[in-house]
Design a protein around this motif. Structure first.
Motif, PDB file in Angstrom:
ATOM      1  N   LEU A 154       0.842  -1.196   0.000  1.00  0.00           N
ATOM      2  CA  LEU A 154       0.000   0.000   0.000  1.00  0.00           C
ATOM      3  C   LEU A 154       0.880   1.250   0.000  1.00  0.00           C
ATOM      4  O   LEU A 154       2.012   1.222   0.480  1.00  0.00           O
ATOM      5  CB  LEU A 154      -0.924  -0.004   1.222  1.00  0.00           C
ATOM      6  CG  LEU A 154      -1.940  -1.129   1.265  1.00  0.00           C
ATOM      7  CD1 LEU A 154      -2.727  -1.088   2.570  1.00  0.00           C
ATOM      8  CD2 LEU A 154      -2.879  -1.073   0.070  1.00  0.00           C
TER       9      LEU A 154
ATOM     10  N   PRO B  92      -4.923   4.419   1.349  1.00  0.00           N
ATOM     11  CA  PRO B  92      -5.096   3.448   0.268  1.00  0.00           C
ATOM     12  C   PRO B  92      -6.425   3.693  -0.444  1.00  0.00           C
ATOM     13  O   PRO B  92      -7.423   4.069   0.173  1.00  0.00           O
ATOM     14  CB  PRO B  92      -5.114   2.107   0.990  1.00  0.00           C
ATOM     15  CG  PRO B  92      -4.514   2.357   2.329  1.00  0.00           C
ATOM     16  CD  PRO B  92      -4.796   3.792   2.654  1.00  0.00           C
TER      17      PRO B  92
ATOM     18  N   ASP C 194      -6.295  -0.015  -4.631  1.00  0.00           N
ATOM     19  CA  ASP C 194      -5.252  -0.691  -3.850  1.00  0.00           C
ATOM     20  C   ASP C 194      -5.815  -1.933  -3.169  1.00  0.00           C
ATOM     21  O   ASP C 194      -5.209  -3.013  -3.194  1.00  0.00           O
ATOM     22  CB  ASP C 194      -4.664   0.245  -2.786  1.00  0.00           C
ATOM     23  CG  ASP C 194      -3.895   1.409  -3.378  1.00  0.00           C
ATOM     24  OD1 ASP C 194      -3.208   1.225  -4.403  1.00  0.00           O
ATOM     25  OD2 ASP C 194      -3.988   2.517  -2.804  1.00  0.00           O
TER      26      ASP C 194
END
Length: 149
Positions: A79, A85, A89
């Motif tokens: 990440l 994130p 992701d």
């Protein structure tokens, strides 16, 4: 190590633990494994970013389906260090685990479907038990205690 912006909302360990439903010692353990990060105040007390709650939810959900902490750490290491994130992701991590999760689902479904045959059996047969030795896999590897070196 990435810089953490000062405008981020910070929470005390007790607040994070309460909101996440975990013990403070679990936060410290996860931090020692590199799963989450904290900062230290001028009084040397830990503080966690509010988005740590999302990471903790991810860790708990992953553990619930049998993902090891090592694999969770590998995923978290992918990440971005800066910023939060994105959905993209999280989707990437999900795709990486898809085959493993499908295998687990298949195994657990088979276990569920055959488990009623085993309850109360008491046979403890290492040769024919579909749970401890499916399809006598260990029998093909020779005699003796193969699982206990």
């Amino acid at each position: 190590m990435a810089q953490i912006h000062e405008d981020v909302v910070w929470l005390k360990p007790g607040q994070v633990a309460e909101r996440a439903g975990l013990a403070v010692s679990t936060l410290h353990y996860y931090e020692s494994l590199g799963l989450i990060r904290s900062r230290r105040t001028a009084g040397n007390r830990r503080e966690y970013r509010r988005d740590t709650l999302r990471v903790l939810a991810f860790i708990r959900a992953s553990q619930r389906v049998g993902i090891s902490l090592d694999r969770i750490k590998d995923a978290l290491d992918q990440l971005p260090e800066e910023g939060l994130p994105t959905k993209k992701d999280w989707a990437r991590i999900s795709r990486q685990w898809r085959e493993d999760l499908n295998d687990r689902i298949e195994y657990l479904t088979a276990l569920r479907d055959r488990f009623s045959n085993c309850i109360g059996c008491g046979c403890l047969s290492l040769k024919s038990c579909p749970y401890s030795n499916p399809d006598d896999i260990l029998g093909t590897q020779g005699q003796g205690a193969l699982r206990f070196p």
